[in-house]
Motif scaffolding. Structure first.
Motif, mmCIF file in Angstrom:
data_model
loop_
_atom_site.group_PDB
_atom_site.id
_atom_site.type_symbol
_atom_site.label_atom_id
_atom_site.label_comp_id
_atom_site.label_asym_id
_atom_site.label_seq_id
_atom_site.Cartn_x
_atom_site.Cartn_y
_atom_site.Cartn_z
ATOM 1 N N GLY A 68 21.409 -2.267 12.226
ATOM 2 C CA GLY A 68 20.349 -1.364 11.791
ATOM 3 C C GLY A 68 19.614 -0.742 12.963
ATOM 4 O O GLY A 68 20.195 -0.429 14.003
ATOM 5 N N LYS A 132 24.186 -0.523 1.894
ATOM 6 C CA LYS A 132 23.137 -0.778 2.887
ATOM 7 C C LYS A 132 23.673 -1.648 4.015
ATOM 8 O O LYS A 132 23.404 -1.405 5.197
ATOM 9 N N SER A 176 21.202 8.812 -2.228
ATOM 10 C CA SER A 176 20.215 9.590 -1.471
ATOM 11 C C SER A 176 19.430 10.516 -2.396
ATOM 12 O O SER A 176 18.214 10.673 -2.250
ATOM 13 N N ARG A 179 16.952 8.471 -4.389
ATOM 14 C CA ARG A 179 15.807 8.085 -3.540
ATOM 15 C C ARG A 179 14.870 9.273 -3.348
ATOM 16 O O ARG A 179 13.647 9.134 -3.396
ATOM 17 N N LYS A 195 10.029 6.931 6.188
ATOM 18 C CA LYS A 195 11.409 6.422 6.172
ATOM 19 C C LYS A 195 12.165 6.850 4.917
ATOM 20 O O LYS A 195 13.278 7.381 5.004
ATOM 21 N N GLU A 196 11.572 6.635 3.750
ATOM 22 C CA GLU A 196 12.333 6.765 2.511
ATOM 23 C C GLU A 196 12.275 8.148 1.885
ATOM 24 O O GLU A 196 13.148 8.515 1.108
ATOM 25 N N ARG A 202 15.459 7.480 6.991
ATOM 26 C CA ARG A 202 16.639 6.993 6.276
ATOM 27 C C ARG A 202 17.713 8.074 6.231
ATOM 28 O O ARG A 202 18.900 7.799 6.448
ATOM 29 N N ASP A 203 17.313 9.310 5.977
ATOM 30 C CA ASP A 203 18.292 10.392 5.928
ATOM 31 C C ASP A 203 18.888 10.662 7.305
ATOM 32 O O ASP A 203 20.070 11.018 7.424
ATOM 33 N N THR A 205 19.479 8.415 9.535
ATOM 34 C CA THR A 205 20.483 7.357 9.711
ATOM 35 C C THR A 205 21.750 7.672 8.918
ATOM 36 O O THR A 205 22.874 7.458 9.387
ATOM 37 N N ILE A 206 21.572 8.190 7.721
ATOM 38 C CA ILE A 206 22.727 8.526 6.882
ATOM 39 C C ILE A 206 23.558 9.628 7.533
ATOM 40 O O ILE A 206 24.796 9.615 7.461
ATOM 41 N N ARG A 227 14.153 13.350 14.793
ATOM 42 C CA ARG A 227 14.179 11.906 14.558
ATOM 43 C C ARG A 227 13.234 11.182 15.516
ATOM 44 O O ARG A 227 12.510 10.268 15.118
ATOM 45 N N ASP A 246 5.490 2.261 6.519
ATOM 46 C CA ASP A 246 6.091 3.565 6.788
ATOM 47 C C ASP A 246 5.318 4.683 6.098
ATOM 48 O O ASP A 246 5.638 5.851 6.282
#
Length: 815
Positions: A68, A132, A176, A179, A195-196, A202-203, A205-206, A227, A246
């Motif tokens: 992570g 995840k 995604s 979310r 983050k979410e 999160r996006d 990272t995706i 980022r 967050d």
């Protein structure tokens, strides 16, 4: 102390040394951003390596792996430590003991830990079942132990991901989207989850995971910087709150902006929104490319069979001069010359929006790199293409965002820069200023058949809030800006005048309709004078509705629409030459007369409740009218304290007042006495309406003084205390002497709260003024109420007395 000294202290002193070195690293001002995150990860690596070495002495086939965010070497001050203890399965008991030696010191320091103990086969199997876990393992990084074991897992996980990507990426895209539906879009939220929310960490990272699949790659320009900015904000949020959060709450934004050395919280939010916009756009482009690749893979075997193994050629369909459709996207024709065709970006954008297709990333970037300035004023084609783009409805939004991502919007409209990503700290607004303007244009596109000049409507919609980037009244500033922009776009002098009038007065209709007495000739005449012509009024009516619909659910309703329509009808009559006349006392309806006679006969209030509905519209199915509220008609023998008594009883029963009219009623000949008639429109906050008999009983008690309304409301407030939130600005009470010739208009702006109208009514009653009518409007958490008051004899208040009443009312509301 140098970085080497910090690491040495952590290694020499065990957990306490690590804690001290960690604290020093987080509190020293010399390092922040990526260097501090990397240093914190390195410091933590050294400490965990020491723990591992002490616990794994003599062991083989075991390694400690960071996954992570920790695997990426990006540790925020309160980030979880994501750790995998990897082993070959030869000695499970020893591995369990080693896990205890590793996890307990982490917990003892109060650090959050996400841990697992697995063999490579178990890790791969779990990754295949849990996306995840899969995403975390893509960032796996060796910390200590058997390097070959870690490297083998990394290689296998990457191979699995690439082999399974065609099946797993659609699943990831769906998750995604779900979310994003739950968390909202980071670039528009006043209290975003960094983050979410869509466009958050999160996006980002995706997007890395999609790139690792080798199926598609995200647009890289600006992505790393976006980022980094979000991570910097999260670091500052962790440091200022001392919590692993967050969510950038309103009450913490000033501290976070100070920690980052920014001017204020608005500057902070604007930077967050800009970063989120980059990530969101990159996500859109990337997922579109994933879909294109997967569709091509599904179709290619059949095409190859049909073509005997030849490579198929992508079909290109013309859309406009220099613009074609290819593979579901809008691209430039091979013969297009953007360096010689300054209108091409607008033509391509309009064609894409009209076709409901996205502009390809390559096309937008080529246009941005080669576009030439348009002459001033713009050629007619450029203006027409802009209007076509704005009138294309919902597809306009995605096309506009593509242009904005590459700087083309500010190329054509430099004034756009001031409103770009600008937050609106108002609960009514759900968008940033720039997105609200585009949403208004989209809404206005639905009304182009209602007006004679749809081009003026659409451009006014796009620019009506352009003044929000400047100090002072945004309508006044916007009027000045629009005169320049409209002339530059190529509108003639008359059209420029209309556009500037629309921007200057874009709030006039809704504010007048909801806060002023429409029966007063001065009200209608003032609006007619401001608007000037029938054509401008027609445009302003459509712009008002589009603006409100684009603002948010709290800004428009059938009730507001009916009030605005009534005002427009009256103003149109004046503009047609039918000057308003002083109103005469209207003859009471049969129901009003009946209630009045009953009130005189009984010596007590009489009331009726009647639901009002609006006929179905084109959007509504027949037979499903939308409620406008409930009409509450009350007749009361004339006496002091009627307004606070009625308002207080309604507040006790949790009824919201939308409009309020009070007037003395002329009784039929032979009926002695004086009656006050109250014609109010109300709505239940929740639940069903109370029974009329119960309302009447409480009103009787309120008027005779046996019902302590203030005490009852105070008890309810104490039983259900409001949650702590941002401190509301203080109430403001002002006098508008020119708003009416028949009464003095006192306007109250305050935080909406149960019982507010009761407090206002009691304060006005204490000031010995008579309330002729009240116009109540609630916008989100803000109440804007206008009261037409007179002295006991029915004349407007003298200037000094009006100012005194307003001052005392403001003091009462502040208390």
């Amino acid at each position: 102390m140098s970085g080497t000294d910090v690491h040495n202290e952590a290694e020499d002193s065990g957990p306490s040394g690590y804690a001290a070195a960690r604290l020093r690293l987080l509190t020293e001002g010399a390092r922040s951003g990526p260097p501090r995150r990397a240093a914190l990860a390195e410091l933590t690596d050294d400490w965990l390596t020491g723990l591992f070495a002490a616990g794994a002495e003599g062991m083989r086939g075991v390694s400690l792996v960071a996954v992570g965010g920790y695997g990426r070497g990006e540790l925020s001050p309160r980030s979880d430590l994501d750790l995998l203890l990897l082993h070959d399965g030869s000695d499970s008991k020893a591995v369990a003991a080693l896990a205890d030696r590793l996890w307990y010191p982490v917990w003892d320091l109060g650090l959050a830990l996400d841990h697992s103990v697995r063999t490579p086969a178990e890790a791969r199997r779990t990754a295949g079942e849990d996306l995840k876990v899969q995403l975390g393992l893509l960032d796996a990084r060796h910390i200590a132990g058997d390097l070959g074991l870690t490297a083998g897992l990394r290689t296998a996980v990457l191979a699995d991901w690439r082999n399974q990507a065609p099946g797993r990426l659609p699943e990831l895209q769906e998750l995604s989207a779900e979310r994003a539906e739950r968390q909202g879009e980071l670039q528009y939220l006043l209290e975003p989850d960094l983050k979410e929310a869509r466009g958050g960490l999160r996006d980002a990272t995706i997007l890395r995971a999609v790139a690792a699949s080798w199926l598609a790659d995200a647009p890289r320009e600006g992505l790393a910087d976006a980022r980094r900015r979000l991570l910097d904000v999260r670091d500052a949020l962790h440091l200022t709150t001392g919590r692993a959060t967050d969510r950038l709450a309103l009450q913490e934004q000033d501290q976070v902006s100070a920690e980052l050395g920014l001017l204020d919280a608005d500057t902070l939010l604007r930077q967050v929104y800009e970063a989120a916009r980059v990530i969101s756009y990159a996500s859109d482009v990337t997922w579109r490319e994933v879909g294109r690749v997967l569709r091509a893979r599904a179709v290619r075997p059949r095409l190859r069979a049909m073509l005997g193994g030849g490579k198929p050629t992508a079909e290109r369909s013309p859309l406009a001069e220099g613009v074609v459709e290819q593979d579901g996207e809008v691209v430039l024709a091979r013969a297009a010359r953007p360096d010689r065709d300054p209108v091409l970006p607008l033509r391509a954008a309009a064609a894409a929006a009209q076709a409901g297709l996205p502009l390809s990333l390559h096309a937008v970037r080529r246009l941005a790199a080669t576009v030439r300035p348009l002459p001033t004023p713009w050629p007619a084609e450029a203006r027409e293409q802009l209007v076509t783009l704005l009138g294309s409805g919902r597809p306009t939004i995605d096309v506009w965002e593509a242009l904005e991502a590459e700087g083309l919007i500010t190329h054509f409209l430099p004034d756009w820069e001031r409103v770009r990503c600008r937050p609106q700290r108002n609960a009514v607004h759900i968008w940033t200023v720039d997105r609200h303007l585009i949403e208004t244009a989209v809404r206005a596109s639905e009304f182009t058949r209602r007006v004679h000049r749809p081009d003026l409507l659409l451009v006014a919609a796009l620019l009506h809030d352009i003044g929000k980037g400047w100090p002072g009244d945004h309508s006044v500033a916007g009027e000045i800006i629009v005169k320049d922009v409209a002339a530059r776009i190529g509108f003639d002098r008359d059209d420029v005048t209309v556009l500037s009038t629309l921007v200057r007065h874009h709030l006039l209709l809704v504010e007048t309709a909801t806060r002023r007495d429409l029966e007063d000739p001065a009200t209608v005449r003032a609006v007619a004078d401001a608007v000037g012509t029938q054509g401008t009024l027609e445009l302003l009516h459509a712009l008002t509705e589009a603006d409100a619909l684009a603002t948010g659910p709290a800004a428009w309703s059938s009730w507001r629409g009916s009030l605005v329509a009534d005002l427009v009808k009256r103003v149109a009559a004046v503009l047609a030459g039918d000057d308003p006349v002083e109103p005469e006392a209207a003859a009471p309806t049969a129901e009003q007369e009946r209630l009045a006679i009953e009130a005189v006969a009984t010596g007590s209030p009489v009331l009726s409740l009647r639901a009002q509905t609006e006929p179905p519209t084109q959007e509504q199915p027949a037979g499903d009218p939308e409620p406008l509220g409930v009409e509450l008609l009350i007749a009361v023998p004339d006496q002091p304290g009627v307004l606070p008594a009625v308002a207080g009883v309604l507040a006790m029963h949790r009824l919201t007042v939308r409009t309020a009219e009070l007037s003395a009623l002329d009784l039929p000949a032979g009926v002695d006495g004086s009656v006050l008639l109250l014609n109010w429109r109300v709505a239940a906050e929740y639940g069903s309406l109370p029974q009329a008999a119960r309302l009447r009983a409480d009103l009787v008690r309120a008027l005779d003084g046996s019902l302590d309304i203030a005490g009852r409301l105070a008890e309810r407030d104490a039983a259900y205390p409001r949650r702590r939130g941002v401190e509301a600005p203080p109430p403001r009470v002002s006098v508008h002497p020119a708003a009416s010739r028949l009464a003095t208009v006192i306007e109250v702006r305050a935080q909406d709260a149960p019982g507010l109208l009761f407090r206002i009514g009691r304060a006005l009653e204490d000031a010995s003024v008579r309330v002729r009518s009240a116009h109540v409007s609630t916008l989100g958490a803000n109440a804007v109420d206008a009261f037409y008051v007179t002295g006991p004899e029915g004349a407007p208040l003298p200037r000094e007395e009006a100012a005194s009443v307003a001052r005392k009312l403001e003091e009462t509301l502040r208390a």
